[in-house]
Design an enzyme around this catalytic site. Sequence first.
Site, mmCIF file in Angstrom:
data_model
loop_
_atom_site.group_PDB
_atom_site.id
_atom_site.type_symbol
_atom_site.label_atom_id
_atom_site.label_comp_id
_atom_site.label_asym_id
_atom_site.label_seq_id
_atom_site.Cartn_x
_atom_site.Cartn_y
_atom_site.Cartn_z
ATOM 1 C CG HIS A 17 -2.092 -0.909 1.103
ATOM 2 N ND1 HIS A 17 -1.997 -2.261 1.350
ATOM 3 C CD2 HIS A 17 -3.381 -0.688 0.735
ATOM 4 C CE1 HIS A 17 -3.175 -2.827 1.146
ATOM 5 N NE2 HIS A 17 -4.043 -1.897 0.776
ATOM 6 C CE LYS A 38 -3.670 -0.516 4.950
ATOM 7 N NZ LYS A 38 -5.003 0.033 5.288
HETATM 8 P P1 NAD Z 1 -7.513 9.002 5.455
HETATM 9 O O1 NAD Z 1 -6.523 9.165 6.584
HETATM 10 O O2 NAD Z 1 -7.226 9.649 4.143
HETATM 11 O O3 NAD Z 1 -8.967 9.511 5.910
HETATM 12 C C1 NAD Z 1 -9.531 9.275 7.162
HETATM 13 C C2 NAD Z 1 -10.384 10.483 7.524
HETATM 14 O O4 NAD Z 1 -11.083 10.170 8.731
HETATM 15 C C3 NAD Z 1 -9.543 11.756 7.781
HETATM 16 O O5 NAD Z 1 -10.086 12.843 7.076
HETATM 17 C C4 NAD Z 1 -9.676 11.924 9.304
HETATM 18 O O6 NAD Z 1 -9.607 13.298 9.688
HETATM 19 C C5 NAD Z 1 -11.054 11.329 9.551
HETATM 20 N N1 NAD Z 1 -11.296 10.943 10.938
HETATM 21 C C6 NAD Z 1 -10.424 10.473 11.864
HETATM 22 N N2 NAD Z 1 -11.051 10.285 13.050
HETATM 23 C C7 NAD Z 1 -12.347 10.654 12.856
HETATM 24 C C8 NAD Z 1 -13.494 10.703 13.717
HETATM 25 N N3 NAD Z 1 -13.391 10.377 15.008
HETATM 26 N N4 NAD Z 1 -14.666 11.109 13.179
HETATM 27 C C9 NAD Z 1 -14.765 11.479 11.884
HETATM 28 N N5 NAD Z 1 -13.707 11.483 11.026
HETATM 29 C C10 NAD Z 1 -12.514 11.065 11.528
HETATM 30 O O7 NAD Z 1 -7.680 7.420 5.298
HETATM 31 P P2 NAD Z 1 -8.321 6.624 4.051
HETATM 32 O O8 NAD Z 1 -7.229 6.201 3.130
HETATM 33 O O9 NAD Z 1 -9.502 7.374 3.519
HETATM 34 O O10 NAD Z 1 -8.801 5.302 4.803
HETATM 35 C C11 NAD Z 1 -9.729 5.366 5.878
HETATM 36 C C12 NAD Z 1 -9.942 3.964 6.437
HETATM 37 O O11 NAD Z 1 -10.560 3.139 5.439
HETATM 38 C C13 NAD Z 1 -8.657 3.233 6.841
HETATM 39 O O12 NAD Z 1 -8.930 2.456 7.986
HETATM 40 C C14 NAD Z 1 -8.364 2.351 5.638
HETATM 41 O O13 NAD Z 1 -7.589 1.217 5.967
HETATM 42 C C15 NAD Z 1 -9.780 1.968 5.246
HETATM 43 N N6 NAD Z 1 -9.963 1.524 3.853
HETATM 44 C C16 NAD Z 1 -10.835 0.505 3.655
HETATM 45 C C17 NAD Z 1 -11.137 0.092 2.382
HETATM 46 C C18 NAD Z 1 -12.174 -0.990 2.188
HETATM 47 O O14 NAD Z 1 -12.491 -1.360 1.030
HETATM 48 N N7 NAD Z 1 -12.758 -1.510 3.274
HETATM 49 C C19 NAD Z 1 -10.525 0.702 1.282
HETATM 50 C C20 NAD Z 1 -9.628 1.753 1.514
HETATM 51 C C21 NAD Z 1 -9.368 2.161 2.809
#
Ligand code: NAD
Length: 244
Positions: free
Chosen positions: A132, A136
């Site tokens: 990744h 991440k």
């Molecule tokens: P990112 O860091 O770009 O975004 C996360 C967002 O969540 C940020 O804007 C952050 O400020 C916000 N956040 C943090 N705590 C919060 C809270 N208490 N309330 C509201 N918002 C809050 O991360 P990303 O790349 O968008 O990934 C987010 C999550 O999704 C990770 O856990 C990642 O592993 C997961 N993910 C899952 C899949 C899937 O298919 N299931 C795919 C991609 C990413």
Amino acid sequence: MTKVILTGAKGRMGQALVACAARLPGLSVVGQIDVGDALADVLDAGDVVIDFSFHSATAALAELCAERNKAIVIGTTGHSPADRARIEALQTRIPIVLATNFSTGVNTLFWLTRKAAEILGPNFDLEVVEMHHRLKKDAPSGTATTLVEILAQARGLQLESALRHGREGIVGERTAGEIGLHSLRGGDVVGDHTVIFAANGERVELTHKASSRETFANGALRAAQWLHGRAPGLYNMQDVLGLK
Ligand code: NAD
């Protein structure tokens, strides 16, 4: 019409969800929550919350959904066992889709991995490699964790004792009951996963490579539409895609 509220809306996945939702008929985004905003303030306006935020945030968000009788699609990964238990406990009260990966391709990889493990049998050593982007935060990826869970189940192995996270030093010869799991990080890689089945004289490798977050976003939006109005329960993407 399914009215959705996004938590983690300013993140990479949140922004992909906003863009994909704008092109989807039958669904509208009625709330966008990030750090500093209160989900409680907008929750009544929505039918389904879609959470792609941070592992330590999800359980409290899901508990709020249960209090207000709202469905939740959870894409966030890296939950602690305690937080995972808090989320799973809500399945008697509200419908939940919990999926480590929302892409159709990866869910096909899950299915193929189980089949290959069953067909190839115990003479094949099992290793999983994921890569990744450098930003991440959790490792290994939730998708890789699902892959090793599938392999352990198909082989009848206890995952806790079978798992080897990388190898270093004089670790000795590989034993038959091991499942290796290796996390690479770098650049802007959206998500690569390879399952390796290695025997004497031959090797099978199953690989999925995501090149755009839209694949996850569209899957999560599809899950939200599927979940709207469904009975309480804990579902995954295999349920949404009818792969069970
Ligand atoms: P990112 O860091 O770009 O975004 C996360 C967002 O969540 C940020 O804007 C952050 O400020 C916000 N956040 C943090 N705590 C919060 C809270 N208490 N309330 C509201 N918002 C809050 O991360 P990303 O790349 O968008 O990934 C987010 C999550 O999704 C990770 O856990 C990642 O592993 C997961 N993910 C899952 C899949 C899937 O298919 N299931 C795919 C991609 C990413």
